[in-house]
Structure formats: C-alpha cells, structure tokens
Write an enzyme that holds these catalytic residues in place. Structure first.
Site, PDB file in Angstrom:
ATOM      1  N   GLY A   1      77.238  31.261  50.315  1.00  0.00           N
ATOM      2  CA  GLY A   1      76.450  32.842  49.870  1.00  0.00           C
ATOM      3  C   GLY A   1      76.597  33.263  48.788  1.00  0.00           C
TER       4      GLY A   1
ATOM      5  N   GLU B   1      70.541  31.259  50.659  1.00  0.00           N
ATOM      6  CA  GLU B   1      71.439  30.649  50.676  1.00  0.00           C
ATOM      7  C   GLU B   1      72.198  30.239  51.585  1.00  0.00           C
ATOM      8  OE1 GLU B   1      73.134  30.545  47.846  1.00  0.00           O
ATOM      9  OE2 GLU B   1      72.255  32.641  46.374  1.00  0.00           O
TER      10      GLU B   1
ATOM     11  N   GLU C   1      73.433  26.217  50.571  1.00  0.00           N
ATOM     12  CA  GLU C   1      74.242  25.715  50.604  1.00  0.00           C
ATOM     13  C   GLU C   1      74.645  24.707  51.574  1.00  0.00           C
ATOM     14  OE1 GLU C   1      77.064  28.693  49.859  1.00  0.00           O
ATOM     15  OE2 GLU C   1      76.599  28.834  47.458  1.00  0.00           O
TER      16      GLU C   1
ATOM     17  N   GLU D   1      81.346  20.430  49.823  1.00  0.00           N
ATOM     18  CA  GLU D   1      82.038  20.135  51.362  1.00  0.00           C
ATOM     19  C   GLU D   1      81.343  21.334  52.333  1.00  0.00           C
ATOM     20  OE1 GLU D   1      85.897  18.681  53.706  1.00  0.00           O
ATOM     21  OE2 GLU D   1      85.899  18.472  51.199  1.00  0.00           O
TER      22      GLU D   1
END
Length: 141
Positions: free
Chosen positions: A45, A61, A65, A112
């Site tokens: 997010g 987002e 990510e 990660e």
C-alpha cells in the site's frame, strides 16, 4: 475562504492498503524497506497521488510493491485513527484483491515479500494498524 485559511487547515493524508489473497485464504505481506516500521511486515500500500482515484492507487501500489497485477474484488473498509501512522494523520482505504502469487517479486518500498496464513500473521507484529485490519478481515471471511 481565502488561501491562507486553507494553508493553516490541517488535513489527513489518504492512503490505500491491499489485502492480496488466493483461494486457500493465504495472502501476501511485504517487509518494509523504509521507516516508519522498517523491517516490519505490512500489507502492500501507500499514498494516493493528487488527482488519482483510490482504486487506481491500489492497483498501482500493489504492482509497485509486489510486481503483481491484481484485480480488486471489494472495498473492505476505511481506517482513520489519528495515530495509525507516526508520520501524521492518514486515512486508509483497504481493498481485498486477487492476483497470481507466482508473479510476486518485492520491489519499490518492499525489501521482501512472503505468503502468509492467518495463523502465521497473527503471530507477527505488523506495521501501522495492520494487525487490527487483519483481524477485521479474518472475522469477515
């Protein structure tokens, strides 16, 4: 109202959080690369850009990510406690989403990425108020 009034008026920032799950009720969390909550697990997010709708921000987002193109399935809820983010008052729009976990790769603010079950995540300290959000999602399923 004059512009000087608007400059003095404090407003919360708008963010999105995305709960990306599969049919086995597993879901993805990212380990944060930056403060606040550096090295904590969190939902993918981030901040909504000016002029961007929240759905587009959630898709962006998630992709930035996790490297996954997600499909938003539901607007889950709104979280707005003033102390949920140490940087200042944020209001988060939380979405439920589906995506292909095989495409996952940590990128952008994520150092990660990992597949979690609810049991695993409940035994992990999550960033921000994500433990509360996770409990709410679990109770709704």
């Amino acid at each position: 109202m004059g512009s000087e009034y608007m400059e003095e008026y404090k407003k919360p920032s708008l963010t999105v959080d995305i709960f990306i799950c599969n049919d086995k009720k597993e879901f993805l969390l990212i380990k944060r690369k930056n403060d606040p909550f550096k090295d904590y697990w969190a939902f993918p997010g981030g901040f909504v850009d000016y002029g961007e709708c929240v759905e587009d921000a959630a898709l962006r987002e998630a992709k930035e990510e996790t490297s996954i193109d997600v499909e938003l399935s539901k607007l889950f809820g709104v979280y707005s406690k003033a102390n949920r983010d140490p940087r200042g008052h944020t209001v988060s729009i939380v979405f439920l989403a589906k995506g292909n976990f095989a495409d996952r790769k940590a990128d952008d603010d994520a150092k990660e990425i990992k597949i979690f079950t609810f049991d695993e995540a409940f035994n992990t300290d999550l960033a921000f108020d994500h433990n509360d959000i996770l409990k709410d999602i679990y109770m709704s399923l």
